[in-house]
Write a protein that holds these residues in place. Structure first.
Motif, PDB file in Angstrom:
ATOM      1  N   UNK A  27      16.266   8.315   5.250  1.00  0.00           N
ATOM      2  CA  UNK A  27      15.349   8.350   6.392  1.00  0.00           C
ATOM      3  C   UNK A  27      14.299   7.249   6.298  1.00  0.00           C
ATOM      4  N   UNK A  28      13.979   6.844   5.069  1.00  0.00           N
ATOM      5  CA  UNK A  28      12.958   5.819   4.899  1.00  0.00           C
ATOM      6  C   UNK A  28      13.448   4.436   5.308  1.00  0.00           C
ATOM      7  N   UNK A  29      14.693   4.346   5.720  1.00  0.00           N
ATOM      8  CA  UNK A  29      15.164   3.109   6.358  1.00  0.00           C
ATOM      9  C   UNK A  29      14.752   3.075   7.826  1.00  0.00           C
ATOM     10  N   UNK A  30      14.263   4.216   8.320  1.00  0.00           N
ATOM     11  CA  UNK A  30      13.897   4.341   9.736  1.00  0.00           C
ATOM     12  C   UNK A  30      12.427   4.659   9.957  1.00  0.00           C
ATOM     13  N   UNK A  31      11.739   5.083   8.907  1.00  0.00           N
ATOM     14  CA  UNK A  31      10.327   5.433   9.026  1.00  0.00           C
ATOM     15  C   UNK A  31       9.612   4.976   7.762  1.00  0.00           C
ATOM     16  N   UNK A  32       8.343   4.602   7.895  1.00  0.00           N
ATOM     17  CA  UNK A  32       7.587   4.055   6.771  1.00  0.00           C
ATOM     18  C   UNK A  32       7.411   5.096   5.669  1.00  0.00           C
ATOM     19  N   UNK A  33       7.757   4.733   4.458  1.00  0.00           N
ATOM     20  CA  UNK A  33       7.591   5.627   3.314  1.00  0.00           C
ATOM     21  C   UNK A  33       6.158   5.556   2.807  1.00  0.00           C
ATOM     22  N   UNK A  34       5.483   6.690   2.632  1.00  0.00           N
ATOM     23  CA  UNK A  34       4.108   6.659   2.122  1.00  0.00           C
ATOM     24  C   UNK A  34       4.006   5.839   0.841  1.00  0.00           C
ATOM     25  N   UNK A  35       3.007   4.964   0.802  1.00  0.00           N
ATOM     26  CA  UNK A  35       2.815   4.074  -0.333  1.00  0.00           C
ATOM     27  C   UNK A  35       1.325   4.021  -0.663  1.00  0.00           C
ATOM     28  N   UNK A  36       0.901   3.008  -1.417  1.00  0.00           N
ATOM     29  CA  UNK A  36      -0.483   2.935  -1.882  1.00  0.00           C
ATOM     30  C   UNK A  36      -1.483   2.959  -0.731  1.00  0.00           C
ATOM     31  N   UNK A  37      -1.142   2.304   0.393  1.00  0.00           N
ATOM     32  CA  UNK A  37      -2.063   2.311   1.526  1.00  0.00           C
ATOM     33  C   UNK A  37      -2.233   3.713   2.097  1.00  0.00           C
ATOM     34  N   UNK A  38      -1.124   4.439   2.204  1.00  0.00           N
ATOM     35  CA  UNK A  38      -1.184   5.828   2.677  1.00  0.00           C
ATOM     36  C   UNK A  38      -2.094   6.660   1.780  1.00  0.00           C
ATOM     37  N   UNK A  39      -1.918   6.523   0.481  1.00  0.00           N
ATOM     38  CA  UNK A  39      -2.683   7.342  -0.465  1.00  0.00           C
ATOM     39  C   UNK A  39      -4.158   6.960  -0.476  1.00  0.00           C
ATOM     40  N   UNK A  40      -4.475   5.692  -0.207  1.00  0.00           N
ATOM     41  CA  UNK A  40      -5.879   5.299  -0.103  1.00  0.00           C
ATOM     42  C   UNK A  40      -6.527   5.970   1.098  1.00  0.00           C
ATOM     43  N   UNK A  41      -5.818   6.021   2.212  1.00  0.00           N
ATOM     44  CA  UNK A  41      -6.350   6.699   3.396  1.00  0.00           C
ATOM     45  C   UNK A  41      -6.491   8.197   3.144  1.00  0.00           C
ATOM     46  N   UNK A  42      -5.518   8.781   2.458  1.00  0.00           N
ATOM     47  CA  UNK A  42      -5.630  10.200   2.092  1.00  0.00           C
ATOM     48  C   UNK A  42      -6.868  10.434   1.232  1.00  0.00           C
ATOM     49  N   UNK A  43      -7.099   9.545   0.263  1.00  0.00           N
ATOM     50  CA  UNK A  43      -8.254   9.696  -0.632  1.00  0.00           C
ATOM     51  C   UNK A  43      -9.569   9.571   0.134  1.00  0.00           C
ATOM     52  N   UNK A  44      -9.613   8.676   1.118  1.00  0.00           N
ATOM     53  CA  UNK A  44     -10.833   8.518   1.909  1.00  0.00           C
ATOM     54  C   UNK A  44     -11.124   9.771   2.719  1.00  0.00           C
TER      55      UNK A  44
ATOM     56  N   UNK B  74      -0.473  11.614   6.668  1.00  0.00           N
ATOM     57  CA  UNK B  74      -1.932  11.554   6.837  1.00  0.00           C
ATOM     58  C   UNK B  74      -2.430  12.673   7.738  1.00  0.00           C
ATOM     59  N   UNK B  75      -1.785  12.852   8.888  1.00  0.00           N
ATOM     60  CA  UNK B  75      -2.239  13.894   9.809  1.00  0.00           C
ATOM     61  C   UNK B  75      -2.075  15.282   9.204  1.00  0.00           C
ATOM     62  N   UNK B  76      -1.019  15.481   8.449  1.00  0.00           N
ATOM     63  CA  UNK B  76      -0.811  16.781   7.809  1.00  0.00           C
ATOM     64  C   UNK B  76      -1.932  17.085   6.821  1.00  0.00           C
ATOM     65  N   UNK B  77      -2.318  16.097   6.021  1.00  0.00           N
ATOM     66  CA  UNK B  77      -3.434  16.319   5.094  1.00  0.00           C
ATOM     67  C   UNK B  77      -4.734  16.542   5.853  1.00  0.00           C
ATOM     68  N   UNK B  78      -4.959  15.759   6.917  1.00  0.00           N
ATOM     69  CA  UNK B  78      -6.170  15.938   7.711  1.00  0.00           C
ATOM     70  C   UNK B  78      -6.247  17.347   8.284  1.00  0.00           C
TER      71      UNK B  78
END
Length: 219
Positions: free
Chosen positions: A14-31, A57-61
């Motif tokens: 599926x990650x060939x079709x949608x962005x896989x959470x990476x360091x940028x995702x986790x930085x936004x989660x941490x913020x 991100x939205x799920x964590x929010x």
């Protein structure tokens, strides 16, 4: 501490079709987690994530907000990302996510005028050629064009007209992820001087050769 959303329902292919959470995702989660008390004090009723990808991100929010009556709108130009976002929410017990297939905020204005309490945007920020911008597939999640700013700069001019007067609620908060090539200090000054918003870098982190930043924007 709120656990990172469970993404075990997303298959490797599926990650060939949608962005896989990476360091940028986790930085936004941490913020977001860093501002947990502030967000809960705000008692947001409507939130929006632009370019939701996997929906992490939205799920964590939603878990931070903790209000079953709150609504979490997401937008993405990629239809598979919209589907995955909703599935991620459901997989983690979040039923209030409403994905909308659109570019940026095109399909939600003026319906959400002055309504968004929390806005999140992890934009396509990678420096690419102009021709790579605007895809409806996986490339849309990272191709940012010249200086990685082409998609970002489509949104920022709307701030004075839309985010300030139309989209963000009076107490609304905008969390924007940038990398060094996007010239984050320039973005902060633009928000302050041109659009008369409060803006500051609240978190930064190096991920390999990439330096990532979270800019927080408020009235």
């Amino acid at each position: 501490m709120i656990p990172t959303p469970d993404l075990s329902h997303i298959r490797k292919e599926d990650y060939e079709r949608v962005y896989e959470p990476a360091e940028d995702t986790f930085l936004l989660l941490d913020a977001l987690e860093e501002d947990e008390a502030l967000i809960q004090q705000l008692k947001p009723s409507i939130c929006l994530e632009i370019g939701s990808g996997s929906g992490c991100v939205t799920t964590l929010l939603a878990k931070i907000v903790g209000n079953k009556n709150a609504v979490f709108f997401t937008t993405d130009i990629n239809p598979f990302a919209c589907e995955t976002t909703q599935q991620t929410g459901l997989h983690n017990g979040i039923t209030q996510i409403e994905p909308i297939r659109t570019s940026l905020v095109d399909a939600i204005m003026p319906r959400l005028k002055n309504r968004i309490d929390i806005l999140c945007f992890n934009p396509p920020y990678v420096v690419t050629t102009h021709e790579e911008v605007g895809s409806m597939g996986i490339e849309a999640s990272w191709a940012g064009g010249i200086d990685g700013r082409e998609v970002i700069d489509q949104l920022l001019p709307l701030v004075k007209v839309c985010l300030c007067k139309d989209i963000l609620s009076p107490q609304g908060i905008f969390y924007l992820l940038l990398i060094n090539e996007n010239k984050p200090d320039q973005v902060v000054q633009l928000m302050k001087e041109t659009y008369k918003m409060n803006a500051k870098i609240i978190m930064e982190r190096r991920a390999g050769r990439e330096k990532q930043f979270i800019v927080k924007i408020t009235h």
